[in-house]
Design a protein around this motif. Structure first.
Motif, PDB file in Angstrom:
ATOM      1  N   PRO A 183       0.832  -1.211   0.000  1.00 42.72           N
ATOM      2  CA  PRO A 183       0.000   0.000   0.000  1.00 42.72           C
ATOM      3  C   PRO A 183       0.869   1.265   0.000  1.00 42.72           C
ATOM      4  N   PRO A 184       0.370   2.328  -0.571  1.00 44.33           N
ATOM      5  CA  PRO A 184       1.145   3.572  -0.530  1.00 44.33           C
ATOM      6  C   PRO A 184       1.241   4.069   0.917  1.00 44.33           C
ATOM      7  N   GLY A 185       2.348   4.698   1.225  1.00 44.21           N
ATOM      8  CA  GLY A 185       2.468   5.294   2.560  1.00 44.21           C
ATOM      9  C   GLY A 185       3.000   4.350   3.620  1.00 44.21           C
ATOM     10  N   ALA A 186       3.353   3.127   3.249  1.00 41.88           N
ATOM     11  CA  ALA A 186       3.946   2.221   4.238  1.00 41.88           C
ATOM     12  C   ALA A 186       5.272   2.804   4.713  1.00 41.88           C
ATOM     13  N   ALA A 187       5.553   2.662   6.012  1.00 42.93           N
ATOM     14  CA  ALA A 187       6.805   3.199   6.553  1.00 42.93           C
ATOM     15  C   ALA A 187       7.976   2.379   6.028  1.00 42.93           C
ATOM     16  N   ARG A 209       2.696   1.189  18.281  1.00 39.56           N
ATOM     17  CA  ARG A 209       1.772   2.252  17.923  1.00 39.56           C
ATOM     18  C   ARG A 209       0.476   1.692  17.323  1.00 39.56           C
ATOM     19  N   MET A 210       0.587   0.577  16.591  1.00 45.78           N
ATOM     20  CA  MET A 210      -0.596  -0.013  15.967  1.00 45.78           C
ATOM     21  C   MET A 210      -1.376  -0.897  16.926  1.00 45.78           C
ATOM     22  N   TRP A 244       3.495  -1.774   7.763  1.00 45.51           N
ATOM     23  CA  TRP A 244       2.184  -1.128   7.679  1.00 45.51           C
ATOM     24  C   TRP A 244       1.124  -1.987   8.348  1.00 45.51           C
ATOM     25  N   ALA A 245      -0.086  -1.441   8.462  1.00 44.61           N
ATOM     26  CA  ALA A 245      -1.214  -2.201   9.003  1.00 44.61           C
ATOM     27  C   ALA A 245      -2.161  -2.516   7.856  1.00 44.61           C
TER      28      ALA A 245
ATOM     29  N   PRO B   4      -2.345   3.135   5.664  1.00 42.77           N
ATOM     30  CA  PRO B   4      -0.994   3.643   5.888  1.00 42.77           C
ATOM     31  C   PRO B   4      -0.931   4.421   7.202  1.00 42.77           C
ATOM     32  N   HIS B   5       0.047   4.125   7.987  1.00 39.17           N
ATOM     33  CA  HIS B   5       0.169   4.806   9.274  1.00 39.17           C
ATOM     34  C   HIS B   5       1.173   5.944   9.245  1.00 39.17           C
ATOM     35  N   THR B   6       2.206   5.781   8.472  1.00 46.88           N
ATOM     36  CA  THR B   6       3.233   6.810   8.474  1.00 46.88           C
ATOM     37  C   THR B   6       3.774   6.987   7.070  1.00 46.88           C
ATOM     38  N   GLU B   7       4.362   8.094   6.873  1.00 48.48           N
ATOM     39  CA  GLU B   7       5.034   8.350   5.600  1.00 48.48           C
ATOM     40  C   GLU B   7       6.451   7.783   5.682  1.00 48.48           C
TER      41      GLU B   7
END
Lengths: 321, 116
Positions: A183-187, A209-210, A244-245, B4-7
């Motif tokens: 997914p976009p935005g995964a750390a 955090r999750m 990611w979650a 998405p949780h973080t950038e």
């Protein structure tokens, strides 16, 4: 020289209802007990209850396992459940009923389930064992049943046993070696030998955090440590970790430039005195699902950890089988 | 659906973390601190080798160890397996990661005793 008969047999049993199920499984179990063979049954909870009741007093002589727990991650069924049982009875023929695919398996889990079924043939080649795999024809997709004809050399349908014309398990292993989209935005964290502890801390910080239950944080740390260390040692010296979650799971994905050439990597149980070779096995034991994509461009290993407690034994494997 | 949780995040690189050991308390107990992983594995295995050469039970205080990877756990298990009959490896407050791996791969290893 006359060809030696393969001692391992791996039939798929197609059943449509409970009557069918018992007709296909009970004689298998009772025949094994009568022959003095160790017998294990690893099937989904509801089917386990059905068989336990039907077996009556004989149930005590059978190793009964809920496959929804023991085999939640298909990658650990061979080492932990099947070989775990077979290896505990050296020198003896064993019978196992293994039902790894049921209606609730998700689209993410299914490719790993099909690959698992295909790899059983390699993992048990030459071994004295029968592994019977029931498939619910009333509830499973036709595509799943078609795959079962490719992963099993023998099919049992309506009480009739025949060789499968479609048997070609390696096609399933390679066919489900699919690219994994993220997914976009995964750390993201790039790592090398100097940053192995950072990779662990990076995943742990996000796990916290999750809301991953605290007693699973070590599972994440150990799995990420093994995957990232593999990259450094075998996968070109560096790699990238994403976290990611997704669908109620924490997902940790590791990509590097290595290529996984051994399809049974992480599926051979470790001997107590063995040096090394436990990394991927541990990842399979600790994760709720492991997916792998490997090719010329590199290897991606993705492991999933449930964020919430669905049942009392939600944690990876607990006790030896 | 994926959430998405973080950038894209970068973490500043930490300096390498050494494994530290020193003698502590009575009975030749060795206190070890740090993390056992690829980088510190040679130091860990050297330490275990030195301890095997001593007499009697091996006492290790691991309350200062925060992580042990599978290779580190394997070395520890191998050390315990190689001890002559009657000698044990007694570990105090091992990190949960070590306990978990020992339970999974060496559930019957009696030469390791875990104490609080």
């Amino acid at each position: 020289m006359a060809p030696t008969a393969e001692p391992f047999t791996h039939p798929a049993l197609f059943y449509a209802d409970e009557t069918d199920y018992l007709a296909g499984t009970l004689p298998f179990v009772e025949g094994g007990l009568a022959a003095g063979e160790p017998v294990a049954v690893a099937v989904p909870g509801q089917k386990l209850a059905l068989l336990r009741e039907a077996l009556g007093g004989d149930a005590d002589r059978v190793k009964l396992l809920d496959m929804e727990q023991a085999g939640r991650n298909p990658g650990r069924i061979i080492p932990r459940v099947l070989r775990g049982f077979a290896d505990a009875h050296p020198g003896r023929r064993v019978r196992i009923i293994g039902e790894p695919i049921w209606q609730g398996r998700t689209a993410g889990e299914y490719p790993a389930c099909a690959q698992h079924e295909a790899l059983i043939n390699h993992a048990f080649a030459g071994r004295d064992a029968t592994i019977l795999c029931p498939y619910d024809t009333a509830k499973l997709d036709e595509a799943v049943l078609a795959d079962a004809r490719v992963t099993h050399p023998v099919l049992i349908e309506d009480g009739v046993e025949r060789a499968s014309d479609a048997y070609a398990p390696d096609l399933i292993v390679s066919g489900y070696n699919l690219p994994l989209s993220r997914p976009p935005g995964a750390a993201r964290l790039a790592y090398d030998a100097d940053r192995l502890p950072d990779a662990r801390h990076f995943a742990l910080e996000r796990a916290g955090r999750m809301g991953l239950p605290a007693d699973r944080h070590d599972d994440v740390a150990l799995a990420v440590a093994e995957l990232t260390t593999n990259s450094v040692v075998h996968g070109g010296g560096a790699g990238t970790l994403w976290v990611w979650a997704e669908d109620d799971h924490l997902v940790c994905e590791v990509r590097d430039r290595g290529r996984l050439t051994d399809p049974l990597a992480g599926r051979r149980p470790a001997r107590p005195g063995q040096i090394g070779g436990r990394g991927l096995l541990l990842v399979n034991y600790l994760s709720d699902l492991v997916r792998v994509h490997t090719g010329d461009e590199g290897t991606t290993v993705r492991c999933y950890f449930r964020l919430r407690r669905h049942d009392p034994s939600f944690r990876g494997v607990q006790t030896p089988v | 659906m994926a959430v998405p949780h973080t950038e894209d995040v970068s973490v500043s690189g930490h300096p390498r973390r050494p494994l530290v050991s020193d003698e502590c308390g009575p009975k030749d107990c060795v206190r070890v601190s740090g993390q056992v992983y690829l980088d510190t594995l040679p130091a860990w295995e050297r330490l275990l080798g030195d301890l095997v050469d001593r007499e009697g039970d091996i006492l290790m205080d691991m309350s200062g160890i925060t992580f042990v990877d599978v290779a580190g756990a394997s070395s520890l298990a191998r050390t315990a397996q190689c001890l002559p009959d009657g000698r044990r490896l007694v570990i105090r407050k091992p990190p949960a990661s070590l306990t978990r791996v020992l339970e999974l791969f060496w559930p019957e290893l009696v030469a390791i005793e875990v104490v609080e």
